[in-house]
Write a protein that holds these residues in place. Structure first.
Motif, short mmCIF file in Angstrom:
data_model
loop_
_atom_site.label_atom_id
_atom_site.label_comp_id
_atom_site.label_asym_id
_atom_site.label_seq_id
_atom_site.Cartn_x
_atom_site.Cartn_y
_atom_site.Cartn_z
N ARG A 198 37.41 -23.83 -9.76
CA ARG A 198 38.78 -24.14 -9.37
C ARG A 198 39.39 -22.97 -8.59
NH1 ARG A 198 41.98 -25.55 -14.46
NH2 ARG A 198 43.06 -27.11 -13.24
N ILE A 199 39.50 -23.20 -7.28
CA ILE A 199 40.15 -22.18 -6.44
C ILE A 199 41.57 -22.66 -6.14
CG2 ILE A 199 40.10 -21.00 -4.21
CD1 ILE A 199 37.05 -21.25 -4.28
N ASN A 200 41.67 -23.78 -5.44
CA ASN A 200 42.98 -24.38 -5.23
C ASN A 200 43.24 -25.51 -6.22
OD1 ASN A 200 44.06 -22.99 -2.76
ND2 ASN A 200 42.11 -23.71 -1.94
N ASP A 201 42.23 -25.86 -6.96
CA ASP A 201 42.36 -26.92 -7.96
C ASP A 201 42.96 -26.33 -9.25
OD1 ASP A 201 39.98 -28.94 -9.88
OD2 ASP A 201 42.13 -29.17 -9.56
N ILE A 202 44.18 -25.80 -9.12
CA ILE A 202 44.83 -25.15 -10.26
C ILE A 202 46.18 -25.78 -10.54
CG2 ILE A 202 43.64 -22.94 -10.00
CD1 ILE A 202 46.19 -21.93 -8.56
N ILE A 203 46.37 -27.00 -10.06
CA ILE A 203 47.64 -27.69 -10.27
C ILE A 203 47.84 -27.93 -11.77
CG2 ILE A 203 49.06 -29.67 -9.65
CD1 ILE A 203 48.14 -27.92 -7.26
N ASN A 204 46.78 -28.42 -12.41
CA ASN A 204 46.84 -28.71 -13.85
C ASN A 204 46.18 -27.60 -14.64
OD1 ASN A 204 46.48 -31.58 -12.37
ND2 ASN A 204 47.70 -31.85 -14.23
N PRO A 205 46.71 -27.27 -15.82
CA PRO A 205 46.01 -26.33 -16.69
C PRO A 205 44.75 -26.96 -17.25
CG PRO A 205 47.91 -27.26 -17.82
CD PRO A 205 47.95 -27.78 -16.42
N GLN A 206 43.98 -26.14 -17.93
CA GLN A 206 42.67 -26.60 -18.37
C GLN A 206 42.48 -26.39 -19.86
OE1 GLN A 206 39.57 -24.89 -16.01
NE2 GLN A 206 37.91 -25.94 -17.09
N ASP A 207 41.69 -27.26 -20.46
CA ASP A 207 41.36 -27.17 -21.87
C ASP A 207 39.98 -26.51 -21.98
OD1 ASP A 207 40.64 -27.62 -24.51
OD2 ASP A 207 41.68 -29.54 -24.61
N PHE A 208 39.96 -25.33 -22.63
CA PHE A 208 38.70 -24.60 -22.75
C PHE A 208 38.07 -24.72 -24.13
CE2 PHE A 208 38.41 -22.41 -18.77
CZ PHE A 208 39.72 -22.25 -18.32
N LYS A 209 38.47 -25.72 -24.89
CA LYS A 209 37.95 -25.76 -26.26
C LYS A 209 36.44 -25.90 -26.29
CE LYS A 209 38.72 -30.69 -27.21
NZ LYS A 209 39.41 -31.12 -25.99
N GLU A 210 35.86 -26.45 -25.22
CA GLU A 210 34.40 -26.50 -25.12
C GLU A 210 33.95 -25.65 -23.93
OE1 GLU A 210 32.42 -30.34 -25.68
OE2 GLU A 210 34.31 -31.12 -26.44
N PHE A 211 34.60 -24.50 -23.77
CA PHE A 211 34.28 -23.59 -22.67
C PHE A 211 34.47 -24.35 -21.37
CE2 PHE A 211 32.95 -20.02 -20.59
CZ PHE A 211 31.66 -20.02 -20.07
N SER A 260 52.23 -8.96 -26.40
CA SER A 260 53.18 -10.06 -26.13
C SER A 260 52.64 -10.89 -24.98
CB SER A 260 54.55 -9.50 -25.75
OG SER A 260 55.01 -8.60 -26.74
N PRO A 261 52.08 -12.04 -25.29
CA PRO A 261 51.57 -12.87 -24.19
C PRO A 261 52.71 -13.46 -23.38
CG PRO A 261 51.28 -14.00 -26.30
CD PRO A 261 51.88 -12.69 -26.60
N ARG A 262 52.61 -13.30 -22.08
CA ARG A 262 53.65 -13.81 -21.19
C ARG A 262 52.99 -14.48 -19.99
NH1 ARG A 262 56.16 -12.94 -24.97
NH2 ARG A 262 57.84 -11.44 -25.33
N HIS A 263 53.68 -15.44 -19.45
CA HIS A 263 53.20 -16.11 -18.24
C HIS A 263 54.03 -15.65 -17.06
CE1 HIS A 263 50.52 -18.91 -20.37
NE2 HIS A 263 51.42 -18.81 -21.34
N HIS A 264 53.37 -15.48 -15.93
CA HIS A 264 54.05 -15.01 -14.73
C HIS A 264 53.75 -15.94 -13.56
CE1 HIS A 264 55.24 -11.17 -16.49
NE2 HIS A 264 54.08 -11.20 -17.10
N ARG A 265 54.60 -15.88 -12.58
CA ARG A 265 54.43 -16.75 -11.42
C ARG A 265 53.71 -16.01 -10.31
NH1 ARG A 265 59.39 -20.88 -10.84
NH2 ARG A 265 57.69 -22.02 -9.85
N PHE A 266 53.00 -16.78 -9.51
CA PHE A 266 52.38 -16.20 -8.33
C PHE A 266 52.26 -17.28 -7.26
CE2 PHE A 266 48.12 -18.07 -8.79
CZ PHE A 266 48.09 -18.39 -10.14
N HIS A 267 51.86 -16.85 -6.08
CA HIS A 267 51.75 -17.77 -4.94
C HIS A 267 50.28 -17.93 -4.57
CE1 HIS A 267 56.06 -16.84 -4.08
NE2 HIS A 267 55.71 -15.65 -4.52
N VAL A 268 49.92 -19.11 -4.11
CA VAL A 268 48.55 -19.32 -3.61
C VAL A 268 48.65 -19.98 -2.24
CG1 VAL A 268 46.30 -20.40 -3.98
CG2 VAL A 268 47.68 -19.69 -5.95
N PHE A 269 48.08 -19.30 -1.27
CA PHE A 269 47.97 -19.88 0.08
C PHE A 269 46.52 -20.34 0.24
CE2 PHE A 269 52.05 -18.58 1.69
CZ PHE A 269 52.39 -17.51 0.89
#
Lengths: 272, 468
Positions: free
Chosen positions: B163-176, B297-306
């Motif tokens: 997933r390079i640009n395919d990051i619109i949706n988060p992902q479930d890693f429960k099975e890696f 302290s886990p935090r989420h931050h914003r970034f840009h993807v071109f």
């Protein structure tokens, strides 16, 4: 003496006249029989509408009689060189559940040296994949048809020779031998039965690279809106025993399809 | 399969702390007992499959609508896997019921929903059973505009398996990363608008909902590697805080694509939250006990993807490529002079790929992937330049009933790799059986695949599909 001479002259004249008549009639009959190439051109240029929609149900039957079914809807538009296209086709699969929603888009061009552009929408990936049209010899969705069998192979891609005539289903039929110009093509030759005057193909035999009969196709035709079109067909692979039956239904012509129907937009819309 | 579902094998696993040593794997004892809740769910599934759509229409409150416009399909699947190494313990026994319903009101309006129920007797997810309406949206078609509103997945990009640009949706890693992306992407409530003008397609996304990636819980065999802590070090962790539900926190993106002279081209921009948290670090020294406490302290931050993508067909080859320039991405650092444990950097992430049709019905897919971090810091946990390769081969036999595939992903930096062979066979149009394996080799305990070196497994899947 004079009477005898006149009688012999008349006899010779009659014989000469009969010979002349037979020569004339044979040359006329030769001139009326089209060549293999002309037969295939007539078949290729037969009226087939400006666009078409049809549903097809593929029955895939193995030699043990086990059956699988593929249900599709196909839309097609003839461009005849307009905007640089020959024709465009879009097919969606409606069953079985594993392939439901899969879409296939094909753009073909008048230049036979230019490959078709093809795209495949895969619901399992939720995206459109670009595919190479070079694999025309591959089986179409596991059937006994190749992509080339399903598509509109150009007349110029083969060398055609009329080899005989016969009566097929009470109609005069030409048998044309078509040999592909491309070396290493999946078929060494095809024998094509073409009905005189109607220029439809009720039967085709396909021969493998070693010249052995590989499969044969029998087609039922009917007219819809005055245009000859498939009603159904059976393609049987005589070497493997597998066969594919196609039922064609709900065929309609000349619906005025717009260009934007044959785009990736439609693949995205019809898919998830 | 119904009887098997009623008598579900159960395995007990020890619970572990979220942070700390992974602990030992215990041998598992299998117990079989009737499970009435499971049986009830199975009964509902059985009714759903057996009866015409009108039943479903009534259940869903759609009884006033035309049932002939309702289309449904789905499947029942069992996935079972065992370790290849002794004692060959069972790693997964999972049953999945998947149902999709589509109601087409007319050519311009369509409704779609997708639901998955699964129950897993031998996994580490928080609940053994999970019922979740994964997707629910409405499609509205206007002349030059297509609108999709609701909970959905959106897929961008040309790359396969990453997933390079395919990051619109988060992902479930429960099975890696073993699950197909269609199953591991977490749907989000969003609006997607496609606007068609001339030969251009403009796609816009507005995403008011935030969800983070889902990770395996502590003690799971797919838990990511964490180094052991010194006894003089204590760790405390705050709860992961989500961004507040405000308009300014919404994610949004824009993509433009066009087909030009045989090229499929696209450019995109996505302003998003990082679905991976960054751990802000705060150190406290307690002199009396000589212990150092690390507050994370886990935090989420914003970034840009071109982003950009392309594909082009040349004979039997399809060349594909994709790139994403990540701007202002937060990266963790172990720099002792850094007070908060993270730094902001940009990086380029790209893929160059090629699909080759080898011969009759055999396809080969190769990808080269690289990630390059700008202004690299040696205290980053990632390498400055990370490279990997993927190889995918697939073919089919017996009129596409038998399909072997092979996937290999190789991490060049650590020399670790993942090999996944699989064979599927269609017994009929409705029944499919799959046999496969997952093998993780090479690298070290800290490497991406090497950390799961002891998780090699083989699996079997049985799937029954239906539609009406």
């Amino acid at each position: 003496m004079l009477k005898k001479w006149i009688k012999s002259i008349l006899r010779y004249l009659v014989i000469m006249f009969l010979i002349y008549l037979s020569l004339i009639s044979s040359s006329l009959s030769l001139a009326q029989e089209p060549s293999g190439l002309q037969i295939m051109i007539n078949e290729d240029t037969r009226e087939d509408g400006d666009d078409q929609i049809s549903g097809s149900i593929f029955h895939l039957i193995n030699k043990r009689g086990q059956k699988r079914i593929r249900d599709t809807v196909r839309r097609w538009k003839d461009y005849d060189g307009k905007d640089g296209f020959d024709e465009k086709t879009i097919i969606f699969f409606q069953s079985p559940p594993e392939v439901e929603g899969t879409g296939f888009l094909n753009w073909s061009y008048p230049d036979i040296t230019k490959d078709d552009d093809q795209w495949l929408y895969l619901p399992a990936l939720r995206k459109i994949k670009r595919i190479s049209a070079s694999d025309k010899e591959d089986s179409f969705m596991g059937t006994d048809f190749t992509f080339d069998d399903m598509g509109d192979r150009e007349v110029e891609e083969d060398t055609h020779k009329g080899i005989s005539q016969e009566t097929f289903e009470n109609k005069k039929c030409y048998i044309v031998e078509s040999i592909p110009k491309e070396k290493g093509y999946i078929y060494s030759k095809k024998l094509v039965w073409v009905i005189d005057g109607e220029w439809i193909i009720p039967k085709t035999e396909y021969y493998d690279r070693k010249g052995r009969l590989l499969k044969h196709l029998k087609v039922q035709w009917h007219k819809v809106q005055g245009i000859w079109t498939w009603k159904g067909c059976v393609m049987k692979n005589v070497q493997s025993g597998h066969q594919t039956n196609i039922e064609v239904k709900d065929t309609k012509f000349n619906l005025g399809y717009k260009d934007d129907l044959f785009t990736q937009r439609t693949l995205r819309r019809e898919g998830k | 399969m119904l009887l098997f579902s009623l008598f579900t094998p159960l395995a007990r696993k020890p619970r572990h702390l979220w942070w700390g040593e992974k602990g030992n794997k215990f041998g598992r004892s299998l117990k079989l007992r009737p499970n009435f809740l499971t049986g009830f769910i199975v009964l509902i599934i059985f009714i759903t499959i057996s009866f015409p759509p009108l039943v479903l229409a009534n259940l869903l409150g759609l009884s006033d609508l035309d049932p002939s416009k309702l289309y449904g399909k789905g499947y029942l699947k069992n996935e079972t896997s065992i370790h290849t190494h002794s004692p060959h313990d069972v790693t997964k026994v999972k049953h999945i019921f998947h149902l999709e319903l589509k109601y087409t009101l007319n050519n311009n309006l369509k409704f779609f929903t997708l639901a998955r129920i699964f129950w897993d007797a031998d996994n580490d997810i928080e609940d053994d059973k999970d019922l979740e309406s994964w997707e629910l949206y409405m499609d509205l078609r206007l002349k030059d505009i297509d609108l999709r509103l609701g909970r959905q997945q959106v897929v961008w990009g040309e790359a396969d398996g990453l997933r390079i640009n395919d990051i619109i949706n988060p992902q479930d890693f429960k099975e890696f990363i073993l699950q197909d992306y269609i199953d591991s992407r977490i749907p989000l409530w969003m609006a997607r608008v496609d606007y068609y003008i001339a030969d251009f397609t403009f796609e816009g996304l507005i995403i008011p909902e935030f969800k983070r990636n889902r990770f395996p819980r502590g003690g799971s065999e797919w838990e990511f590697y964490r180094p052991s802590l010194s006894p003089f070090l204590q760790l405390t962790r705050e709860d992961n805080k989500k961004p507040a539900h405000r308009f300014k926190n919404w994610e949004w993106g824009l993509r433009v694509f066009k087909f030009i002279k045989g090229w499929d081209l696209s450019v995109s921009y996505f302003y998003t939250w990082d679905d991976f948290p960054i751990f802000h670090r705060n150190l406290k020294l307690f002199h009396h006990s000589l212990t150092l406490t690390v507050e994370l302290s886990p935090r989420h931050h914003r970034f840009h993807v071109f982003g950009f993508t392309y594909n082009k067909v040349v004979g039997p080859l399809v060349f594909r490529g994709e790139g994403g320039y990540y701007l202002n991405k937060y990266l963790s650092t172990s720099d002792p002079q850094d007070s908060d444990g993270y730094k902001k950097r940009d990086y380029l992430y790209y893929m160059l790929g090629c699909d080759y049709h080898l011969f009759h019905n055999m396809d080969l897919n190769l990808q080269f992937i690289q990630k390059v971090i700008s202004h690299y810091d040696r205290y980053f946990s990632e390498d400055n330049v990370q490279s990997s390769f993927t190889l995918f081969i697939q073919t089919d036999f017996l009129h596409e009933t038998l399909k072997p595939v092979l996937l290999v992903i190789y991490g060049a930096n650590q020399g670790d790799f993942w090999i996944s062979p699989e064979v599927s066979y269609d017994i009929s149009d409705k029944i499919q059986v799959v046999l496969g394996g997952e093998f993780f080799e090479g690298g070290s305990r800290q490497s991406f695949f090497g950390q799961f070196n002891s998780n090699d497994q083989i699996y079997c899947e049985l799937k029954y599909s239906f539609d009406y």
